[in-house]
Design a protein around this motif. Structure first.
Motif, PDB file in Angstrom:
ATOM      1  N   HIS A 155      13.461  -3.809 -76.294  1.00  0.00           N
ATOM      2  CA  HIS A 155      14.585  -2.838 -76.754  1.00  0.00           C
ATOM      3  C   HIS A 155      15.374  -2.606 -75.409  1.00  0.00           C
ATOM      4  O   HIS A 155      16.631  -1.896 -75.606  1.00  0.00           O
ATOM      5  CB  HIS A 155      14.005  -1.562 -77.115  1.00  0.00           C
ATOM      6  N   HIS A 156      15.042  -2.723 -74.149  1.00  0.00           N
ATOM      7  CA  HIS A 156      15.578  -2.429 -73.108  1.00  0.00           C
ATOM      8  C   HIS A 156      16.897  -3.169 -72.788  1.00  0.00           C
ATOM      9  O   HIS A 156      16.961  -4.282 -73.142  1.00  0.00           O
ATOM     10  CB  HIS A 156      14.876  -2.402 -71.726  1.00  0.00           C
ATOM     11  N   CYS A 157      17.950  -2.922 -72.013  1.00  0.00           N
ATOM     12  CA  CYS A 157      19.016  -3.658 -71.559  1.00  0.00           C
ATOM     13  C   CYS A 157      19.800  -2.804 -70.557  1.00  0.00           C
ATOM     14  O   CYS A 157      19.552  -1.467 -70.556  1.00  0.00           O
ATOM     15  CB  CYS A 157      19.861  -4.217 -72.854  1.00  0.00           C
ATOM     16  N   ARG A 158      21.011  -3.236 -70.133  1.00  0.00           N
ATOM     17  CA  ARG A 158      21.810  -2.713 -69.112  1.00  0.00           C
ATOM     18  C   ARG A 158      22.602  -1.526 -70.078  1.00  0.00           C
ATOM     19  O   ARG A 158      22.853  -1.797 -71.334  1.00  0.00           O
ATOM     20  CB  ARG A 158      22.870  -3.365 -68.485  1.00  0.00           C
ATOM     21  N   LEU A 355      26.556  -5.445 -58.860  1.00  0.00           N
ATOM     22  CA  LEU A 355      27.340  -4.405 -59.420  1.00  0.00           C
ATOM     23  C   LEU A 355      26.985  -4.211 -60.854  1.00  0.00           C
ATOM     24  O   LEU A 355      27.355  -3.375 -61.523  1.00  0.00           O
ATOM     25  CB  LEU A 355      28.998  -4.394 -59.112  1.00  0.00           C
ATOM     26  N   ARG A 356      26.597  -5.454 -61.443  1.00  0.00           N
ATOM     27  CA  ARG A 356      26.170  -5.275 -62.939  1.00  0.00           C
ATOM     28  C   ARG A 356      24.905  -6.057 -63.271  1.00  0.00           C
ATOM     29  O   ARG A 356      24.882  -7.432 -62.602  1.00  0.00           O
ATOM     30  CB  ARG A 356      27.534  -6.073 -63.632  1.00  0.00           C
ATOM     31  N   THR A 357      24.172  -5.748 -64.010  1.00  0.00           N
ATOM     32  CA  THR A 357      23.079  -6.599 -64.415  1.00  0.00           C
ATOM     33  C   THR A 357      23.400  -7.467 -65.475  1.00  0.00           C
ATOM     34  O   THR A 357      24.558  -7.631 -65.959  1.00  0.00           O
ATOM     35  CB  THR A 357      21.977  -5.597 -65.232  1.00  0.00           C
ATOM     36  N   GLY A 358      22.512  -8.791 -65.515  1.00  0.00           N
ATOM     37  CA  GLY A 358      22.908  -9.778 -66.311  1.00  0.00           C
ATOM     38  C   GLY A 358      23.715 -11.093 -65.861  1.00  0.00           C
ATOM     39  O   GLY A 358      24.058 -11.850 -66.764  1.00  0.00           O
ATOM     40  N   THR A 359      24.086 -10.981 -64.523  1.00  0.00           N
ATOM     41  CA  THR A 359      24.846 -11.816 -63.835  1.00  0.00           C
ATOM     42  C   THR A 359      24.335 -13.023 -63.423  1.00  0.00           C
ATOM     43  O   THR A 359      25.089 -13.873 -62.820  1.00  0.00           O
ATOM     44  CB  THR A 359      25.822 -11.150 -62.930  1.00  0.00           C
ATOM     45  N   GLY A 360      23.184 -13.055 -63.188  1.00  0.00           N
ATOM     46  CA  GLY A 360      22.247 -14.336 -62.682  1.00  0.00           C
ATOM     47  C   GLY A 360      21.876 -13.879 -61.594  1.00  0.00           C
ATOM     48  O   GLY A 360      21.287 -14.973 -60.700  1.00  0.00           O
ATOM     49  N   GLN A 361      22.392 -13.167 -60.788  1.00  0.00           N
ATOM     50  CA  GLN A 361      21.870 -12.477 -59.397  1.00  0.00           C
ATOM     51  C   GLN A 361      20.480 -12.126 -59.701  1.00  0.00           C
ATOM     52  O   GLN A 361      19.977 -11.528 -60.351  1.00  0.00           O
ATOM     53  CB  GLN A 361      22.802 -11.574 -58.843  1.00  0.00           C
ATOM     54  N   GLN A 362      19.836 -12.383 -58.255  1.00  0.00           N
ATOM     55  CA  GLN A 362      18.217 -11.787 -58.153  1.00  0.00           C
ATOM     56  C   GLN A 362      18.027 -11.089 -56.736  1.00  0.00           C
ATOM     57  O   GLN A 362      18.986 -11.570 -55.961  1.00  0.00           O
ATOM     58  CB  GLN A 362      17.500 -13.134 -58.485  1.00  0.00           C
ATOM     59  N   VAL A 363      17.267 -10.233 -56.957  1.00  0.00           N
ATOM     60  CA  VAL A 363      16.925  -9.533 -55.756  1.00  0.00           C
ATOM     61  C   VAL A 363      15.550 -10.419 -54.986  1.00  0.00           C
ATOM     62  O   VAL A 363      14.502 -10.550 -55.954  1.00  0.00           O
ATOM     63  CB  VAL A 363      16.413  -8.153 -55.775  1.00  0.00           C
ATOM     64  N   LEU A 364      15.675 -11.009 -53.849  1.00  0.00           N
ATOM     65  CA  LEU A 364      14.467 -11.913 -53.417  1.00  0.00           C
ATOM     66  C   LEU A 364      13.623 -10.599 -52.721  1.00  0.00           C
ATOM     67  O   LEU A 364      14.031  -9.614 -52.211  1.00  0.00           O
ATOM     68  CB  LEU A 364      15.098 -12.579 -52.320  1.00  0.00           C
ATOM     69  N   PRO A 365      12.277 -11.050 -52.548  1.00  0.00           N
ATOM     70  CA  PRO A 365      11.511 -10.213 -51.833  1.00  0.00           C
ATOM     71  C   PRO A 365      11.731  -9.782 -50.693  1.00  0.00           C
ATOM     72  O   PRO A 365      12.301 -10.506 -49.760  1.00  0.00           O
ATOM     73  CB  PRO A 365      10.128 -11.291 -52.037  1.00  0.00           C
ATOM     74  N   GLY A 366      11.535  -8.473 -50.386  1.00  0.00           N
ATOM     75  CA  GLY A 366      12.344  -8.041 -48.961  1.00  0.00           C
ATOM     76  C   GLY A 366      13.502  -7.670 -48.715  1.00  0.00           C
ATOM     77  O   GLY A 366      13.925  -7.044 -47.995  1.00  0.00           O
ATOM     78  N   GLU A 367      14.289  -7.951 -49.852  1.00  0.00           N
ATOM     79  CA  GLU A 367      15.832  -7.493 -49.994  1.00  0.00           C
ATOM     80  C   GLU A 367      15.813  -5.855 -50.096  1.00  0.00           C
ATOM     81  O   GLU A 367      15.160  -5.497 -50.926  1.00  0.00           O
ATOM     82  CB  GLU A 367      16.688  -8.409 -50.602  1.00  0.00           C
ATOM     83  N   GLY A 377      17.710  -1.250 -67.768  1.00  0.00           N
ATOM     84  CA  GLY A 377      18.090  -2.515 -67.519  1.00  0.00           C
ATOM     85  C   GLY A 377      18.152  -3.116 -66.365  1.00  0.00           C
ATOM     86  O   GLY A 377      17.988  -4.036 -65.940  1.00  0.00           O
ATOM     87  N   TRP A 378      17.956  -2.124 -65.094  1.00  0.00           N
ATOM     88  CA  TRP A 378      17.947  -2.443 -63.664  1.00  0.00           C
ATOM     89  C   TRP A 378      16.427  -2.759 -63.104  1.00  0.00           C
ATOM     90  O   TRP A 378      16.236  -3.344 -62.106  1.00  0.00           O
ATOM     91  CB  TRP A 378      18.653  -1.635 -63.039  1.00  0.00           C
TER      92      TRP A 378
END
Length: 440
Positions: A155-158, A355-367, A377-378
């Motif tokens: 049920h979650h989302c941005r 700036l916005r979720t669901g754009t395909g960007q990923q946070v890499l470990p350590g970033e 959603g974040w």
């Protein structure tokens, strides 16, 4: 707390009622009436004195958080603020935080079987991936865990209180991309081990604080405030999660109604129903409108699209008109940001500006995640992050609560960080003093 529990019970009762309802068996008119009744009925629930008292408890909970920070500073000196935040780490039982941890567990489950991991990482959309997995030996455990995740957290989302936003359960490709990102980071980070370590450190800190408070009365006050602060943080997140489940069911009903009205020719697309006012849905369903439905929806959709690009100023004087709003001047040469320390610790790493979720960007470990704000959603972005920086937020914002729960250093309310910091820059987050510094 008892009044808050009654408020939460009301929400859960309404949720259970909605989950039992068979919307497929309803006709168009019944769907329209039922949705209007839901909205009006929920308004009536919120207006009841016992529920308002429960909402009032939220403000009391906020006061207990502030009071805990105050007494820690007074009784433990300059490190009191840091201690207060660390006392609220890895408490457990928080739905939003569990969503991120369950996603990591899902990645680990895929990693247990080589063929499952290879299929998941192939980059196919979920509908093709699940077809391949259903024919793969050893994939049953992963698929069961996937279904359990969607049942619990789908049920979650941005912007999850916005009915127009698709839920995770509607966008499995997004969750699949997050799992793929986690799979690539296995071995570089272990959020589950970090979470267990944070819980152990929190318990040791509680014992240390009690030992330092030789005055029995102070220990009573400390224990009381700590209990209240923990209760409120968990209640705040979980009650919002339950309400979000309700909005997800409302969205499901609306889209079902929109689909049928589209089949009738009353709407150009099922999603158009999201641009009708509540009082307009019934007449549209009955074919008794006194206005041009297509024209009104087109104008509202265009206004919505224009408004999505507007960045509101930090302070508004008078009436805010997005049509004439001018962006505020930003000093791009700033290298030191001062904000609000909400989760203790120090972290240095490469910035990942999203700036916005669901754009395909990923946070890499350590970033270090740099975001304008966060909501549930974040949460998937928090798991691999070494630190959190947010333009907006306070000690009770979602990002602050989840960062404390995960034990991630975080600074919020730092102004236009997302407009100045660039992905790839090395930054330092000081979650004790509320400072963010660009190093290179």
């Amino acid at each position: 707390p008892e009044k808050a529990e009654r408020m939460i019970a009301e929400i859960k009762d309404e949720l259970a009622r909605l989950q039992r309802r068979d919307i497929v068996g309803m006709n168009v008119e019944e769907l329209a009436k039922s949705f209007a009744a839901d909205i009006n009925g929920f308004d009536a629930i919120l207006a009841e004195p016992r529920v308002q008292h429960g909402v009032l408890y939220g403000f009391i909970g906020f006061a207990s958080l502030q009071a805990l920070a105050t007494v820690c500073t007074r009784w433990f000196g300059s490190e009191g603020g840091r201690i207060a935040n660390r006392l609220l780490a890895a408490m457990g039982g928080m739905d939003d935080a569990e969503a991120g941890l369950d996603l990591w567990r899902l990645a680990r489950k895929a990693h247990e079987t080589g063929e499952v991991e290879r299929i998941v990482l192939d980059g196919d959309p979920w509908n093709k991936t699940v077809q391949r997995l259903s024919k793969t030996r050893g994939a049953e455990a992963f698929l069961r865990e996937w279904d359990a995740f969607m049942a619990r957290h789908g049920h979650h989302c941005r912007g999850e209180l916005e009915l127009g936003n698709a839920r995770w359960s509607e966008e499995p490709d997004y969750i699949l991309s997050v799992v793929c990102g986690y799979l690539r980071g296995l071995g570089q980070a272990d959020p589950l081990a970090n979470y267990r370590r944070c819980a152990e450190e929190r318990e040791e800190l509680v014992r240390s604080c009690r030992r330092r408070l030789r005055n029995p009365l102070k220990r009573v006050v400390f224990n009381r405030l700590l209990t209240r602060a923990r209760e409120f943080s968990t209640m705040r997140e979980n009650s919002k999660s339950d309400f979000t489940r309700i909005t997800a069911l409302w969205r499901k009903m609306l889209l079902e109604l929109g689909r049928r009205l589209h089949e009738r020719g009353a709407l150009s697309a099922a999603e158009d129903i999201l641009f009708l006012r509540i009082e307009e849905i019934g007449p549209v369903a009955r074919g008794q409108t006194q206005f041009d439905v297509g024209k009104a929806i087109g104008e509202r959709r265009a206004e919505y699209e224009r408004n999505t690009s507007v960045v509101p100023p930090m302070v508004v004087f008078g009436q805010f008109d997005p049509a004439v709003a001018a962006p505020e001047a930003v000093d791009k040469e700033v290298e030191l940001f001062r904000g609000l320390a909400v989760s203790p610790g120090m972290a240095t790493g490469k910035a990942r500006v999203i700036l916005r979720t669901g754009t395909g960007q990923q946070v890499l470990p350590g970033e270090i995640l740099v975001a304008p704000f966060t909501d549930p959603g974040w949460t998937p972005y928090f798991i691999p992050a070494a630190g959190i920086v947010m333009d907006q937020g306070g000690i009770l914002s979602h990002g602050a609560i989840i960062a404390r729960e995960y034990g991630i250093p975080a600074v919020v309310n730092v102004g236009p960080a997302t407009e100045i910091i660039q992905t790839g820059q090395t930054i330092q987050v000081d979650g004790d003093r509320g400072l963010v510094r660009i190093l290179s």
